[in-house]
Design an enzyme around this catalytic site. Structure first.
Site, PDB file in Angstrom:
ATOM      1  N   HIS A  50       0.809  -1.176  -0.092  1.00 60.44           N
ATOM      2  CA  HIS A  50       0.046   0.094  -0.016  1.00 60.44           C
ATOM      3  C   HIS A  50       0.976   1.305  -0.192  1.00 60.44           C
ATOM      4  O   HIS A  50       0.814   2.041   0.959  1.00 60.44           O
ATOM      5  CB  HIS A  50      -0.974  -0.138   1.116  1.00 60.44           C
ATOM      6  CG  HIS A  50      -1.882   1.043   1.206  1.00 60.44           C
ATOM      7  ND1 HIS A  50      -2.059   2.167   1.376  1.00 60.44           N
ATOM      8  CD2 HIS A  50      -3.448   0.643   0.691  1.00 60.44           C
ATOM      9  CE1 HIS A  50      -3.245   2.679   1.472  1.00 60.44           C
ATOM     10  NE2 HIS A  50      -4.110   1.774   0.802  1.00 60.44           N
ATOM     11  N   ILE A  56       1.871   4.999   1.331  1.00 60.67           N
ATOM     12  CA  ILE A  56       0.775   5.655   2.147  1.00 60.67           C
ATOM     13  C   ILE A  56       0.100   4.758   3.110  1.00 60.67           C
ATOM     14  O   ILE A  56      -0.249   3.626   2.980  1.00 60.67           O
ATOM     15  CB  ILE A  56      -0.463   6.174   1.186  1.00 60.67           C
ATOM     16  CG1 ILE A  56       0.222   6.961   0.188  1.00 60.67           C
ATOM     17  CG2 ILE A  56      -1.509   6.949   1.804  1.00 60.67           C
ATOM     18  CD1 ILE A  56      -0.966   7.346  -0.910  1.00 60.67           C
ATOM     19  N   GLY A  59      -6.077   4.330   5.461  1.00 64.90           N
ATOM     20  CA  GLY A  59      -6.958   5.129   6.194  1.00 64.90           C
ATOM     21  C   GLY A  59      -7.530   4.354   7.620  1.00 64.90           C
ATOM     22  O   GLY A  59      -7.472   4.745   8.608  1.00 64.90           O
ATOM     23  N   VAL A  60      -7.655   3.040   7.211  1.00 62.78           N
ATOM     24  CA  VAL A  60      -8.429   2.080   8.071  1.00 62.78           C
ATOM     25  C   VAL A  60      -7.330   1.869   9.507  1.00 62.78           C
ATOM     26  O   VAL A  60      -7.657   1.841  10.477  1.00 62.78           O
ATOM     27  CB  VAL A  60      -8.905   0.853   7.666  1.00 62.78           C
ATOM     28  CG1 VAL A  60      -9.888   1.180   6.769  1.00 62.78           C
ATOM     29  CG2 VAL A  60      -7.603  -0.103   7.075  1.00 62.78           C
ATOM     30  N   GLU A  64      -7.604   2.747  13.170  1.00 65.76           N
ATOM     31  CA  GLU A  64      -7.050   1.786  14.434  1.00 65.76           C
ATOM     32  C   GLU A  64      -6.168   2.538  15.348  1.00 65.76           C
ATOM     33  O   GLU A  64      -6.155   2.100  16.524  1.00 65.76           O
ATOM     34  CB  GLU A  64      -6.433   0.515  13.799  1.00 65.76           C
ATOM     35  CG  GLU A  64      -5.822  -0.655  14.756  1.00 65.76           C
ATOM     36  CD  GLU A  64      -6.803  -1.119  15.596  1.00 65.76           C
ATOM     37  OE1 GLU A  64      -6.669  -1.601  16.625  1.00 65.76           O
ATOM     38  OE2 GLU A  64      -8.114  -1.325  15.283  1.00 65.76           O
TER      39      GLU A  64
END
Length: 142
Positions: A50, A56, A59-60, A64
């Protein structure tokens, strides 16, 4: 205030899912909040996919990290020590910028409501003072 070893005594997360390196400030009596950070390294496992050409932080995983930050505050409260934290929901999530290797991801989570074993935290993640992620996190404790 709390280093990584002290954090690991409070929350159950471990590598590769431990996403908070240090707690710099925490209040669990009046206004219940915690501040901390994650040093984002180029060696993070998630950067392998990723994205390899332009890494990057997903986002998840930012969400978290915010949840883990709030978990430090919750599980530091005497009545919740030893409980297992679970996601119950995520609302009002917004991503406003990228998190890349070398960034210091500043994490803030304020516990805005607790009723029994259920609660809500408002989290804000930032890099260099700029908000990159914000979310309302619902949690349950077992």
């Amino acid at each position: 205030m709390l280093n990584i070893n002290e954090i690991k005594k409070i929350i159950p997360h471990r590598y590769p899912m431990l996403l908070i390196d240090r707690v710099t400030e925490m209040e669990i009596e009046e206004k219940q909040f915690v501040r901390g950070y994650k040093n984002v390294s180029a060696n993070e496992a998630f950067f392998q996919g990723h994205y390899p050409e332009e890494p990057i932080m997903p986002g998840v995983l930012q969400v978290e990290a915010l949840a883990q930050t709030g978990t430090v505050a919750i599980l530091s409260m005497e009545r919740f020590k030893g409980k297992t934290p679970l996601f119950a929901g995520i609302n009002k999530v917004r991503f406003k910028g990228k998190v890349v290797p070398g960034d210091k991801l500043d994490l803030y989570c304020e516990i805005i409501k607790i009723k029994g074993p259920i609660g809500i935290g408002k989290g804000i993640a930032s890099v260099d003072g700029k908000t990159v992620c914000e979310a309302e996190i619902l949690f349950a404790l077992q």
